[in-house]
Design an enzyme around this catalytic site. Structure first.
Site, PDB file in Angstrom:
ATOM      1  CB  ILE A 116      39.239  38.168  49.672  1.00 53.95           C
ATOM      2  CG1 ILE A 116      40.240  37.053  49.221  1.00 53.95           C
ATOM      3  CG2 ILE A 116      39.559  38.912  50.956  1.00 53.95           C
ATOM      4  CD1 ILE A 116      41.630  37.634  49.039  1.00 53.95           C
ATOM      5  CD  GLU A 117      35.800  43.726  51.816  1.00 49.96           C
ATOM      6  OE1 GLU A 117      36.335  43.200  52.879  1.00 49.96           O
ATOM      7  OE2 GLU A 117      35.873  45.029  51.748  1.00 49.96           O
ATOM      8  CD  GLU A 118      30.434  44.098  45.372  1.00 53.59           C
ATOM      9  OE1 GLU A 118      30.137  43.024  45.592  1.00 53.59           O
ATOM     10  OE2 GLU A 118      30.193  45.091  44.734  1.00 53.59           O
ATOM     11  N   GLY A 119      34.967  45.154  47.048  1.00 52.26           N
ATOM     12  CA  GLY A 119      35.573  46.616  47.253  1.00 52.26           C
ATOM     13  C   GLY A 119      34.999  47.532  46.544  1.00 52.26           C
ATOM     14  CE1 TYR A 121      36.155  53.699  42.348  1.00 58.04           C
ATOM     15  CE2 TYR A 121      37.536  53.585  44.403  1.00 58.04           C
ATOM     16  CZ  TYR A 121      36.877  54.058  43.636  1.00 58.04           C
ATOM     17  OH  TYR A 121      36.388  55.403  43.996  1.00 58.04           O
ATOM     18  N   GLY A 122      36.466  46.896  42.913  1.00 56.17           N
ATOM     19  CA  GLY A 122      36.803  45.670  42.194  1.00 56.17           C
ATOM     20  C   GLY A 122      36.235  44.697  43.221  1.00 56.17           C
ATOM     21  CB  VAL A 124      39.659  41.243  46.298  1.00 53.88           C
ATOM     22  CG1 VAL A 124      41.053  40.552  46.721  1.00 53.88           C
ATOM     23  CG2 VAL A 124      39.729  42.515  46.061  1.00 53.88           C
ATOM     24  CE  LYS A 139      41.047  46.640  43.217  1.00 53.54           C
ATOM     25  NZ  LYS A 139      41.726  47.547  44.163  1.00 53.54           N
ATOM     26  CG  ASP A 239      40.612  55.137  49.983  1.00 53.62           C
ATOM     27  OD1 ASP A 239      39.815  55.944  50.862  1.00 53.62           O
ATOM     28  OD2 ASP A 239      39.947  54.293  49.293  1.00 53.62           O
TER      29      ASP A 239
HETATM   30  P1  ADP Z   1      38.876  48.094  46.361  1.00 53.08           P
HETATM   31  O1  ADP Z   1      39.655  49.174  45.541  1.00 53.08           O
HETATM   32  O2  ADP Z   1      37.583  47.599  45.375  1.00 53.08           O
HETATM   33  O3  ADP Z   1      38.317  48.673  47.584  1.00 53.08           O
HETATM   34  P2  ADP Z   1      40.875  46.744  47.709  1.00 53.08           P
HETATM   35  O4  ADP Z   1      41.964  46.898  46.875  1.00 53.08           O
HETATM   36  O5  ADP Z   1      40.697  47.580  48.755  1.00 53.08           O
HETATM   37  O6  ADP Z   1      39.425  46.777  46.680  1.00 53.08           O
HETATM   38  O7  ADP Z   1      40.578  45.297  48.258  1.00 53.08           O
HETATM   39  C1  ADP Z   1      39.264  45.099  48.969  1.00 53.08           C
HETATM   40  C2  ADP Z   1      39.705  44.127  50.205  1.00 53.08           C
HETATM   41  O8  ADP Z   1      40.064  42.807  49.736  1.00 53.08           O
HETATM   42  C3  ADP Z   1      40.827  44.746  50.929  1.00 53.08           C
HETATM   43  O9  ADP Z   1      40.219  45.588  52.158  1.00 53.08           O
HETATM   44  C4  ADP Z   1      41.465  43.494  51.560  1.00 53.08           C
HETATM   45  O10 ADP Z   1      40.500  42.811  52.647  1.00 53.08           O
HETATM   46  C5  ADP Z   1      41.407  42.447  50.352  1.00 53.08           C
HETATM   47  N1  ADP Z   1      42.618  42.400  49.786  1.00 53.08           N
HETATM   48  C6  ADP Z   1      42.974  43.556  48.926  1.00 53.08           C
HETATM   49  N2  ADP Z   1      44.239  43.058  48.280  1.00 53.08           N
HETATM   50  C7  ADP Z   1      44.615  41.838  48.799  1.00 53.08           C
HETATM   51  C8  ADP Z   1      45.732  41.168  48.910  1.00 53.08           C
HETATM   52  N3  ADP Z   1      46.759  41.238  48.150  1.00 53.08           N
HETATM   53  N4  ADP Z   1      46.031  39.963  49.554  1.00 53.08           N
HETATM   54  C9  ADP Z   1      44.651  39.644  50.376  1.00 53.08           C
HETATM   55  N5  ADP Z   1      43.738  40.463  50.692  1.00 53.08           N
HETATM   56  C10 ADP Z   1      43.448  41.656  49.926  1.00 53.08           C
END
Ligand code: ADP
Length: 471
Positions: A116-119, A121-122, A124, A139, A239
């Site tokens: 889904i995405e690289e954030g 801290y993790g 996903v 994540k 945040d």
């Molecule tokens: P980080 O802490 O690394 O920034 P996030 O928890 O913010 O990571 O997650 C990054 C992205 O992943 C979010 O902006 C969202 O798009 C997606 N994401 C996170 N949690 C979920 C979830 N439970 N279901 C679907 N997408 C999610």
């Protein structure tokens, strides 16, 4: 000859043979996976049983201390503290339950579907649980080079806090699993979260029409409800931003990403780091270097999100901390002894050189009013109060829920009537164009900041009737 019609693709016998072979291989692979899942489940049941037995043993051991005939195992090295009628205020930890003692399951119970995405801290990803077919978000916590032997503190806090949260507007942590990610034999730690189809940032970026007022109201009510729950439980999120707000296809908003969150006491905790909250959502007291802050830092972010829901772009897009505080003053007015009596005591306030009093725009909210002409008076007053420079003047999340704005027509739209949006989470990685949450150790000092030049040509416009022009 077979009576079965030939596959559209199996034109030759060789093709048909290959098809059959591939099918067999696939079935074999599926069978092996099911066997592996079954084995893991059995191993886990055995582990849980052993952990429960161990706990029972521990309980017996601790009960042994009640027997006065037995000698104490440890010598007391510190004297008993003097007894006092007021018990000391200590953090209470609940005793571990047998389930929390059980070892984490393996990530092999899940099958990854797509990233889904690289954030910050993790990483996903979307995945299915093999035994149930349930879709979840997983994540993987990033392990920093600085923490080679353990979890980063952000990951620990996220797990600790999410484990205790139970609210419909806070994302649910299903479990924590361990194992190796594809191509990463590093025994990673993964958070298994309920899967939510969208995040508000992606929706805002892609939607052709802005949210209706009734939709903005429902989203804000849900956000305030989740934030109120967190604050009542002494949790600061630190945040809040649209990419951390998930929205389900049923119109249900969930606060996610607790990587910056932490527990605080009832009174503002001194010496918290000011390096929190993504720049565009960061409150003025944080930018001015306070280390003793509380829930209003989250309410400032809620104000920024409110503006973003209407404008469909982040409200205050500073390019660095100095630019951010300038943009805040342009929108909300300069701090004065009346509008924010304690601001001069903040560490970075000493280095600000503000324009002379007579040239300062007072924080009447007129700029906000002009920027959002579609907002009703009640809506503008709520936005204004959330974006009050003085944190003490911002409403709490609980107070926000009672605001007149939500009682006025158009009424908040029921969640069930929310529009649905095409999910991006099942597609390619999402991309972001916003500064990430701060990483510890990356402080940018405001230094000596001269805000007197924020009004262009202020010298010429000395005195009454000056016009405000933003630089
Ligand atoms: P980080 O802490 O690394 O920034 P996030 O928890 O913010 O990571 O997650 C990054 C992205 O992943 C979010 O902006 C969202 O798009 C997606 N994401 C996170 N949690 C979920 C979830 N439970 N279901 C679907 N997408 C999610």
């Amino acid at each position: 000859m077979s009576t079965k019609p030939k596959s559209r693709w199996a034109n030759t016998e060789e093709d048909a043979e290959l098809d059959a072979k591939l099918k067999l291989e696939k079935e074999e692979k599926r069978r092996k996976k099911a066997e592996k899942a079954q084995k893991l489940a059995e191993e886990e049941a055995a582990r849980r049983k052993a952990a429960a037995a161990q706990q029972a043993d521990n309980t017996n051991l601790s009960n042994d201390h009640d027997d006065p005939s037995r000698p104490s195992k440890r010598r007391k090295l510190t004297p008993e503290p003097p007894s006092s009628s007021a018990p000391p205020r200590l953090l209470r930890f609940d005793p571990p339950s047998s389930s929390s003692l059980a070892p984490s399951r393996s990530v092999d119970h899940y099958d990854k579907l797509n990233d889904i995405e690289e954030g910050t801290y993790g990483f996903v990803a979307r995945a299915t649980e093999l035994s149930t077919g349930r879709v979840v978000a997983i994540k993987r916590l990033k392990l920093e080079a600085a923490d080679p032997n353990g979890l980063p503190v952000t990951g620990l806090r996220e797990i600790q806090i999410l484990k205790r949260c139970q609210h419909r507007n806070v994302v649910k942590l299903e479990e924590v699993v361990v194992g190796n990610d594809i191509g990463k034999p590093d025994n990673s730690i993964f958070l298994v979260l309920e899967f939510v189809e969208h995040d508000l940032k992606s929706i805002l970026d892609d939607m052709p029409e802005p949210f209706l007022s009734s939709e903005v109201k429902r989203l804000l009510l849900q956000l305030a409800s989740g934030v109120s729950y967190l604050h009542e439980n002494y949790i600061l999120h630190r945040d809040l931003k649209t990419s951390n707000l998930l929205l389900s296809n049923r119109g249900l908003l969930k606060i996610a990403d607790f990587g910056m969150a932490r527990y605080v006491g009832e009174s503002p905790t001194p010496k918290l780091t000011q390096l929190v909250v993504t720049l565009w959502y960061r409150s003025p007291e944080l930018l001015l270097g306070t280390r003793s802050y509380a829930s209003p830092v989250d309410m400032w972010s809620v104000g920024c999100i409110f503006g973003e829901l209407i404008a469909r772009e982040p409200l205050l897009q500073g390019s660095n901390e100095v630019d951010q505080i300038s943009k805040i003053f342009q929108l909300c007015g300069f701090p004065t002894d009346e509008s924010w009596p304690s601001f001069r005591r903040l560490p970075n306030a000493r280095s600000l050189r503000l324009p002379p009093k007579q040239q300062q725009q007072s924080a009447t909210g007129s700029v906000i009013r002009a920027k959002f002409p579609s907002l009703t008076t009640a809506g503008a007053s709520l936005l204004n109060s959330l974006l009050a420079l003085d944190p003490d003047k911002r409403p709490s999340a609980k107070e926000m829920l009672e605001h007149e704005y939500f009682r006025q027509d158009p009424k908040p739209k029921p969640e069930s009537l929310f529009p649905t949006f095409p999910s991006k989470a099942g597609q390619e990685r999402r991309r972001r164009h916003e500064p990430d949450a701060p990483v510890r150790g990356q402080a940018v000092a405001l230094g000596d900041v001269d805000f007197s030049g924020i009004f262009q040509g202020r010298k010429e416009e000395k005195g009454a009737g000056f016009s405000l022009r933003m630089v």
